[in-house]
Enzyme design. Structure first.
Site, PDB file in Angstrom:
ATOM      1  N   GLU A   1       2.745   5.213  -3.867  1.00 30.97           N
ATOM      2  CA  GLU A   1       2.739   6.174  -4.999  1.00 30.97           C
ATOM      3  C   GLU A   1       4.050   6.947  -5.101  1.00 30.97           C
ATOM      4  OE1 GLU A   1       0.232   5.654  -2.774  1.00 30.97           O
ATOM      5  OE2 GLU A   1      -0.780   4.422  -4.264  1.00 30.97           O
TER       6      GLU A   1
ATOM      7  N   ASP B   1       0.847  -1.198   0.000  1.00 27.97           N
ATOM      8  CA  ASP B   1       0.000   0.000   0.000  1.00 27.97           C
ATOM      9  C   ASP B   1       0.885   1.252   0.000  1.00 27.97           C
ATOM     10  OD1 ASP B   1      -2.323   1.513   0.164  1.00 27.97           O
ATOM     11  OD2 ASP B   1      -2.549   1.268   2.334  1.00 27.97           O
TER      12      ASP B   1
ATOM     13  N   ASP C   1      -9.037   3.617  -2.900  1.00 28.19           N
ATOM     14  CA  ASP C   1     -10.104   3.986  -1.973  1.00 28.19           C
ATOM     15  C   ASP C   1     -11.341   4.514  -2.689  1.00 28.19           C
ATOM     16  OD1 ASP C   1      -8.216   3.228  -0.182  1.00 28.19           O
ATOM     17  OD2 ASP C   1      -7.706   5.266   0.473  1.00 28.19           O
TER      18      ASP C   1
HETATM   19  O1  MIG Z   1      -4.006   5.921   4.732  1.00 30.38           O
HETATM   20  O2  MIG Z   1      -3.944   0.660   5.555  1.00 30.38           O
HETATM   21  O3  MIG Z   1      -5.981   2.141   0.116  1.00 30.38           O
HETATM   22  O4  MIG Z   1      -7.019  -0.103   1.387  1.00 30.38           O
HETATM   23  O5  MIG Z   1      -7.142  -0.048   4.202  1.00 30.38           O
HETATM   24  C1  MIG Z   1      -4.796   4.807   4.398  1.00 30.38           C
HETATM   25  C2  MIG Z   1      -5.101   1.404   5.648  1.00 30.38           C
HETATM   26  C3  MIG Z   1      -3.941   3.611   4.206  1.00 30.38           C
HETATM   27  C4  MIG Z   1      -5.089   2.924   2.176  1.00 30.38           C
HETATM   28  C5  MIG Z   1      -5.534   1.733   1.375  1.00 30.38           C
HETATM   29  C6  MIG Z   1      -6.613   1.012   2.124  1.00 30.38           C
HETATM   30  C7  MIG Z   1      -6.104   0.588   3.487  1.00 30.38           C
HETATM   31  C8  MIG Z   1      -5.630   1.817   4.277  1.00 30.38           C
HETATM   32  N1  MIG Z   1      -4.602   2.512   3.505  1.00 30.38           N
END
Ligand code: MIG
Length: 755
Positions: free
Chosen positions: A391, A388, A459
């Protein structure tokens, strides 16, 4: 003032070692042939010595023929003609029989505004554009502009741009012809599909780097996707368990909660394969740690999950917490593994753990270090890894542009950071797991990421519009080589209505990755949270997924070998059928070769569906429809409109509770009546290891012949023994057949039955 330079006349050119080099006063263009249908152009004011790409894995051909005239240089292949005008230097592509495919704008062609480089192309009156992967908007991108700049697009809307990923690849369609163009440049890039040019031009460009693009001249959208994925790679066979139902949440807060949820699936006999741990399983959000209070014994949790036939996927973020006694921090610091300012200071940004440094995934030694650290998770038995925030995201979004990754500054390679993290994760875990397939899921990506990971669309929100948008994103990702894709079923943010939750699950059945996920603080989302009646519908949808797994797995094999996606926009099959771009029908897709799925809002109990030419059968009722027109069909929550193509061959199985469950051993081959002969490649392997690379698969072609009235199975190829030992042919839409639910032994040799 901005310095504008437009490519002028050719001063000299030469051909050597498979490279045609052309000079003008402004720049040097290099032309390479990769195959008869793929030509690369790289125009630069200053070519870098190392010609590297994150995306491309193929080599150029070392020889090709030139035809020169006073005004042009031509490269002619069996499929393609590149006519290079010398004065000024312009690049124009034609079919072998000289029909225009794509031509530079005569006036501006390729040009620079300081470091920014742009190519202007002629726009054809009937030209349509599809592609760019994860982009909002319509299937036909004509009249729109897009930017590629990987972004943590929290709460994105139906119109947000950019989102998380960059795929600078599109397909142009006009005059009954197709072409593709991949602009391989990781800088911030731009695409304008005739939005701002009075219908004169389309254009693409980037803030820096080379005008480096691959032109695809194959005819047919599927052929272009095959070529693009030949160039940038195709996905491996996924672990079979990752194709089952996946239950995620931010977060299941303890081992006990994870196990309770898993047990509830089994108690309620709702099939499922995967549980997830989001960021709260860690100690203070420190990557590669477990929270000792809430996950005191990860190994025993994993053992218990596995005994129930569950797998676990754990999340990792790139941010490494700055904290003295934390191993990853210490090692990263000691070995200088973090992204830096040019004066050598480590860059610090804020993310979940607080102040963090960020691994420089562009370096091989850093990737190896990162990859090896996964033993903290694999030792317990985890074999799925969710990447995650890559980017990369830091609170406040952009890192300062002066931060360096490898020998590049952030803006030069930002769009590839997520890909390099996924690569490090994949390479590392594949090594640790030995012969076992890891499952890697990533949010940010660049072209070629399909070699390492599945992706999800970040999201999204729990609305009908987002469900439909999600389908377009999945369909569009499929055009750019990403076959293993999914959306947060139910919507990440906001609470879906029970009706929407039900509908979205039924669409999930027909999504390459079927994963339910939601934001912290939202209503619980498991299938039993939506009242008894809804639970039963969702259960049926998930059961349908498991019945279809032999078909789905074979479709993944097709993708592994050809690059064709699992969820296919109808533009792959009927690119010149106007109606498929109609905003009423643009979300429709083929799920594999045989099924047409029409996503529809949860509020509609009937809906218009466009069925392309041919005959179709409603999957749920076998009701027959004549295609080539729009039909209004019932769409109650219990029955998403799904149609089998006439002649469809779909291998299925009885419901199992997970992919670890061996089932009843009966392979069901379903066939829908049709006038034309058809075939389907059935594929199976152990679903877990890489033995298939050495021949341990079970492959045979299933053929339907309506004239001879036969269904046959070719002799088995490969050394793997099927987990099925009986076969049952199930015929739909036939008036009278001899063959009815006969159970036969599944023999390895050729088999033929008359119906
Ligand atoms: O700032 O890990 O897109 O799927 O549950 C949010 C928490 C960070 C973004 C991801 C989402 C995930 C969430 N993450």
């Amino acid at each position: 003032m901005m310095q504008v330079e437009i490519l002028g006349s050719v001063t000299e050119f030469k051909q050597q070692n498979g490279t045609l080099t052309i000079k003008t006063a402004e720049a040097e263009a290099r032309v390479y042939l990769y195959s008869p249908t793929i030509i690369r152009i790289n125009i630069s004011k200053k070519h870098s010595e190392a010609d590297t790409s994150f995306a491309v894995i193929q080599q150029l051909l070392t020889d090709f023929k030139l035809d020169e005239s006073a005004t042009t240089i031509e490269i002619n292949t069996s499929a393609l003609k590149l006519r290079i005008n010398k004065s000024p230097l312009r690049f124009n592509f034609y079919t072998a029989d000289s029909k225009p495919l794509s031509e530079d704008d005569e006036r501006f062609g390729t040009n620079w505004q300081n470091e920014r480089v742009i190519t202007y192309r002629k726009l054809y009156a009937d030209e349509k554009f599809i592609g760019l992967g994860e982009k909002t908007g319509n299937l036909n991108r004509r009249g729109t502009v897009y930017t590629n700049w990987n972004t943590d697009a929290v709460d994105y809307t139906l119109y947000s741009d950019p989102l998380y990923k960059t795929f600078p690849f599109f397909i142009g369609l006009h005059s009954g012809l197709t072409y593709g163009l991949f602009f391989d440049n990781t800088h911030k890039s731009y695409f304008d599909f005739g939005a701002t040019t009075d219908e004169q031009m389309s254009w693409f460009g980037a803030d820096g780097g080379d005008m480096n693009y691959y032109f695809f001249g194959a005819q047919g959208v599927a052929k272009i996707i095959e070529d693009y994925t030949w160039l940038t790679g195709r996905m491996e066979m996924p672990p079979l368990w990752s194709l089952g139902y996946q239950q995620c949440r931010w977060s299941y807060m303890s081992a006990k909660e994870v196990l309770d949820i898993a047990k509830t699936f089994r108690k309620k006999k709702i099939p499922a394969d995967v549980m997830y741990c989001d960021i709260d399983y860690m100690e203070g959000f420190k990557i590669f740690t477990w929270n000792k209070k809430t996950f005191p014994d990860p190994k025993s949790m994993m053992d218990e999950l596995k005994s129930m036939g569950f797998r676990l996927v754990t999340i990792v973020d790139p941010g490494i917490k700055i904290e003295e006694d934390y191993q990853q921090y210490n090692e990263g610091l000691a070995n200088d593994y973090f992204a830096k300012y040019p004066n050598g200071e480590n860059y610090t940004g804020y993310v979940w753990p607080g102040r963090c440094h960020f691994p420089d995934f562009f370096r091989q030694d850093v990737r190896e270090w990162w990859g090896a650290a996964f033993t903290a998770l694999t030792d317990a038995g985890v074999d799925g890894f969710w990447n995650d925030m890559n980017e990369p995201a830091a609170w406040g979004q952009n890192m300062p542009w002066i931060v360096k990754f490898g020998d590049k500054y952030m803006p030069e390679v930002r769009n590839a950071y997520g890909m390099e993290m996924a690569r490090a994760t994949y390479d590392g875990t594949r090594k640790i797991l030995g012969n076992k397939r890891p499952f890697v899921l990533t949010r940010a990506a660049y072209s070629g990421t399909q070699r390492y990971a599945a992706v999800w669309t970040g999201d999204n929100t729990g609305t009908d519009e987002h469900m439909l948008l999600g389908q377009r994103l999945v369909n569009s990702l499929g055009i750019t080589g990403l076959s293993f894709t999914g959306v947060d079923i139910g919507g990440f943010s906001g609470d879906p209505t029970p009706e929407l939750m039900v509908r979205w699950n039924s669409l999930g059945t027909y999504t390459p990755m079927f994963r339910n996920h939601a934001i912290k603080g939202s209503k619980m989302r498991e299938p039993w949270q939506w009242d008894k009646a809804n639970e039963q519908i969702i259960k049926k949808d998930i059961e349908q997924r498991y019945k279809l797994l032999p078909y789905i797995y074979s479709s993944f094999y097709q993708s592994h070998t050809t690059g064709l996606p699992i969820s296919r926009t109808l533009a792959i099959y009927k690119p010149f059928d106007e109606l498929i771009y109609d905003t009423r029908f643009q979300n429709q897709f083929m799920f594999g070769d045989a099924l047409l799925v029409a996503p529809v809002e949860s509020t509609k109990t009937t809906t218009d569906v466009y069925l392309p030419k041919g005959n179709w059968y409603r999957l749920s009722s076998n009701e027959k429809y004549k295609g080539g027109k729009t039909v209004n069909v019932p769409s109650p929550l219990t029955d998403l409109p799904v149609f089998a193509k006439a002649g469809a061959i779909i291998p299925m199985q009885s419901v199992t509770q997970s992919t670890a469950d061996s089932g009843d051993g009966i392979l069901q081959i379903h066939i829908w009546n049709g006038k034309e002969a058809n075939e389907f490649v059935y594929y199976e392997d152990d679903g877990l290891s890489y033995d298939y690379e050495n021949g341990a698969f079970y492959k045979r072609t299933i053929r339907f012949n309506p004239i001879k009235k036969t269904v046959s199975l070719s002799a088995v190829e490969g050394t793997f023994s099927s987990r099925f030992h009986k076969v049952k042919f199930v015929l739909h839409g036939f008036d009278r057949v001899k063959l009815k639910n006969v159970l036969l032994d599944l023999k390895d040799g050729e088999m033929e039955v008359i119906f």
